[in-house]
Design an enzyme around this catalytic site. Structure first.
Site, PDB file in Angstrom:
ATOM      1  N   ASP A  25      -2.206   5.446  -5.412  1.00 52.71           N
ATOM      2  CA  ASP A  25      -2.383   4.641  -4.207  1.00 52.71           C
ATOM      3  C   ASP A  25      -2.661   3.178  -4.544  1.00 52.71           C
ATOM      4  O   ASP A  25      -3.776   2.814  -4.931  1.00 52.71           O
ATOM      5  CB  ASP A  25      -3.552   5.227  -3.386  1.00 52.71           C
ATOM      6  CG  ASP A  25      -3.663   4.552  -2.048  1.00 52.71           C
ATOM      7  OD1 ASP A  25      -4.493   4.989  -1.233  1.00 52.71           O
ATOM      8  OD2 ASP A  25      -2.917   3.586  -1.803  1.00 52.71           O
TER       9      ASP A  25
ATOM     10  N   ASP B   1       0.816  -1.215   0.000  1.00 53.58           N
ATOM     11  CA  ASP B   1       0.000   0.000   0.000  1.00 53.58           C
ATOM     12  C   ASP B   1       0.848   1.263   0.000  1.00 53.58           C
ATOM     13  O   ASP B   1       1.456   1.620   1.015  1.00 53.58           O
ATOM     14  CB  ASP B   1      -0.882  -0.054   1.263  1.00 53.58           C
ATOM     15  CG  ASP B   1      -1.678   1.206   1.455  1.00 53.58           C
ATOM     16  OD1 ASP B   1      -2.071   1.491   2.605  1.00 53.58           O
ATOM     17  OD2 ASP B   1      -1.906   1.933   0.465  1.00 53.58           O
TER      18      ASP B   1
HETATM   19  C1  RX0 Z   1      -5.690  -2.705  -4.368  1.00 52.61           C
HETATM   20  O1  RX0 Z   1      -6.060  -3.467  -3.225  1.00 52.61           O
HETATM   21  C2  RX0 Z   1      -6.864  -2.686  -2.387  1.00 52.61           C
HETATM   22  C3  RX0 Z   1      -7.109  -3.412  -1.056  1.00 52.61           C
HETATM   23  C4  RX0 Z   1      -8.530  -3.140  -0.597  1.00 52.61           C
HETATM   24  C5  RX0 Z   1      -8.625  -1.773   0.106  1.00 52.61           C
HETATM   25  C6  RX0 Z   1     -10.025  -1.618   0.740  1.00 52.61           C
HETATM   26  O2  RX0 Z   1     -10.933  -1.512  -0.345  1.00 52.61           O
HETATM   27  C7  RX0 Z   1     -10.394  -2.818   1.614  1.00 52.61           C
HETATM   28  C8  RX0 Z   1     -11.390  -3.642   1.147  1.00 52.61           C
HETATM   29  C9  RX0 Z   1     -11.793  -4.766   1.896  1.00 52.61           C
HETATM   30  C10 RX0 Z   1     -11.207  -5.040   3.138  1.00 52.61           C
HETATM   31  C11 RX0 Z   1     -10.205  -4.202   3.620  1.00 52.61           C
HETATM   32  C12 RX0 Z   1      -9.767  -3.086   2.888  1.00 52.61           C
HETATM   33  C13 RX0 Z   1      -8.689  -2.306   3.489  1.00 52.61           C
HETATM   34  C14 RX0 Z   1      -8.962  -1.455   4.566  1.00 52.61           C
HETATM   35  C15 RX0 Z   1      -7.925  -0.735   5.179  1.00 52.61           C
HETATM   36  C16 RX0 Z   1      -6.600  -0.913   4.740  1.00 52.61           C
HETATM   37  C17 RX0 Z   1      -6.333  -1.761   3.649  1.00 52.61           C
HETATM   38  C18 RX0 Z   1      -7.361  -2.470   3.045  1.00 52.61           C
HETATM   39  C19 RX0 Z   1     -10.176  -0.291   1.558  1.00 52.61           C
HETATM   40  C20 RX0 Z   1     -11.615  -0.097   2.025  1.00 52.61           C
HETATM   41  C21 RX0 Z   1     -11.727   1.202   2.852  1.00 52.61           C
HETATM   42  C22 RX0 Z   1     -11.217   2.410   2.036  1.00 52.61           C
HETATM   43  N1  RX0 Z   1      -9.861   2.081   1.612  1.00 52.61           N
HETATM   44  C23 RX0 Z   1      -8.769   2.705   2.190  1.00 52.61           C
HETATM   45  O3  RX0 Z   1      -8.848   3.604   3.002  1.00 52.61           O
HETATM   46  C24 RX0 Z   1      -7.378   2.203   1.804  1.00 52.61           C
HETATM   47  C25 RX0 Z   1      -6.552   3.280   1.075  1.00 52.61           C
HETATM   48  C26 RX0 Z   1      -5.193   2.644   1.137  1.00 52.61           C
HETATM   49  N2  RX0 Z   1      -4.131   3.627   0.978  1.00 52.61           N
HETATM   50  C27 RX0 Z   1      -5.107   1.939   2.498  1.00 52.61           C
HETATM   51  O4  RX0 Z   1      -4.254   2.689   3.342  1.00 52.61           O
HETATM   52  C28 RX0 Z   1      -6.520   1.911   3.021  1.00 52.61           C
HETATM   53  C29 RX0 Z   1      -9.781   0.910   0.709  1.00 52.61           C
END
Ligand code: RX0
Length: 323
Positions: A208, A38
């Site tokens: 990102d 990330d």
């Molecule tokens: C490409 O792969 C993407 C991974 C999925 C990211 C994500 O979709 C997710 C989905 C399901 C479960 C957990 C998480 C997730 C949640 C927190 C950290 C990492 C993954 C995040 C959902 C919430 C908003 N978002 C971010 O703020 C993210 C923004 C990023 N910079 C992080 O710091 C947080 C993306």
């Protein structure tokens, strides 16, 4: 680590074009974890063996067990990291972390409080922040900075390939130390450090790898959505009629004077729910307050189209047409 050319590759899994993650090893003997690499954060955390089973999300993921690692070093300092979706709490530990076969002694967090939403939907266990050290909580030196200081990489860069086809193996690649020629064509265009976009306030953009979609200031996104005829389904989430997808316009981002067009294939996520096709637009409205915002966040669907080289040596980001 292929000794010949000073690069280290990690194959990534692509889950439904929305989650991309790869495997790392922590401890001796090896404990495997799937993590999102990330660039929007700079800390490493994985679920902890001492996470209470009340946290379902810990229970359904791999957990680090300090008592089973001969190279574990106790720290115990409290840790909490805030994401847009809520925060993850735990405590710090130190152990050998292997990324692409490169070992580093790394301070990381063992998560003991992992919110069910969204982590019960995560196909990965934790997050490995690839961002700059000034983003790191508790002033911990990030993994990639520790790898760079070992002088094992040919170049102080890392590159990210996200495949657009969920069936394609591998679903992506993180390459430390260089770029993988088979994943892009043409040459790299580099953006200036502060890249402006079409929005009037001359806002910046950040690339990102940990975001699934593209987010932008709500005012600009709503203008864009109205232009393409998308309707707001939930808060900040838009959909279009799947029959109209082919007539949607190309949307281009301008970074460092270079245009980066996205076609409807790049910005529409077609999913079938209960037998009918839902076409979600992968632009989301997200107002990030100053000083960071207003800012566009270009996530996985942008990276899937533009192979991205994070050049830490020259503090710049390069894009090339992804294969
Ligand atoms: C490409 O792969 C993407 C991974 C999925 C990211 C994500 O979709 C997710 C989905 C399901 C479960 C957990 C998480 C997730 C949640 C927190 C950290 C990492 C993954 C995040 C959902 C919430 C908003 N978002 C971010 O703020 C993210 C923004 C990023 N910079 C992080 O710091 C947080 C993306």
């Amino acid at each position: 680590l292929s000794p010949s050319n000073g690069t280290a590759s990690t194959a990534l899994t692509n889950y439904l074009d929305t989650q991309y993650f790869g495997e790392i090893i922590i401890g001796s003997p090896a404990q495997m974890f799937n993590v999102v690499f990330d660039t929007g954060s700079a800390n490493l955390w994985v679920p902890s063996q001492s996470c209470s089973p009340l946290y379902t999300a810990c229970f359904t993921h791999n957990r680090y067990d300090a008592s089973k690692s001969l190279t574990h070093i106790h720290n115990g300092t409290g840790f909490s990291i805030q994401y847009a979706s809520g925060n993850v709490r735990g405590f710090l530990s130190e152990d050998i972390v292997m990324v692409g076969g490169i070992p580093v002694v790394q301070v990381f967090a063992e998560a003991t409080a992992l919110p069910a939403v969204p982590f019960i939907f995560a196909k990965f266990d934790g997050v490995l922040g690839m961002g700059y050290p000034d983003m790191a909580i508790d002033g911990i030196t990030p993994v990639f900075d520790r790898i760079m200081s070992q002088d094992v990489l040919k170049e102080q860069v890392f590159s990210v390939y996200y495949s657009r086809d969920p069936q394609r193996i591998p679903g992506g690649q993180l390459l430390l130390g260089g770029t993988e020629s088979k994943y892009y064509t043409g040459t790299f265009n580099y953006n200036l450090s502060k890249c402006t976009l079409f929005c009037t306030e001359g806002c910046t953009a950040m690339i990102d790898t940990g975001s699934s979609f593209i987010t932008g200031p709500a005012s600009s996104v709503s203008v864009l959505m109205r232009t393409i005829g998308a309707v707001e389904l939930a808060e900040g989430e838009y959909t279009v009629n799947c029959d109209l997808v082919m007539s949607l316009p190309i949307v281009a981002f301008h970074l460092g004077g270079q245009a980066y067009p996205l076609t409807q294939e790049d910005y529409i996520l077609r999913q079938s729910q209960f037998g009918e096709d839902i076409c979600t637009v992968t632009f989301r409205a997200l107002d990030i307050p100053p000083p960071t915002g207003p800012v566009w966040i270009l996530g996985a669907n942008f990276i899937a189209r533009y192979y991205t080289k994070f050049d830490r040596r020259n503090n710049r980001i390069g894009f090339a047409q992804a294969v």
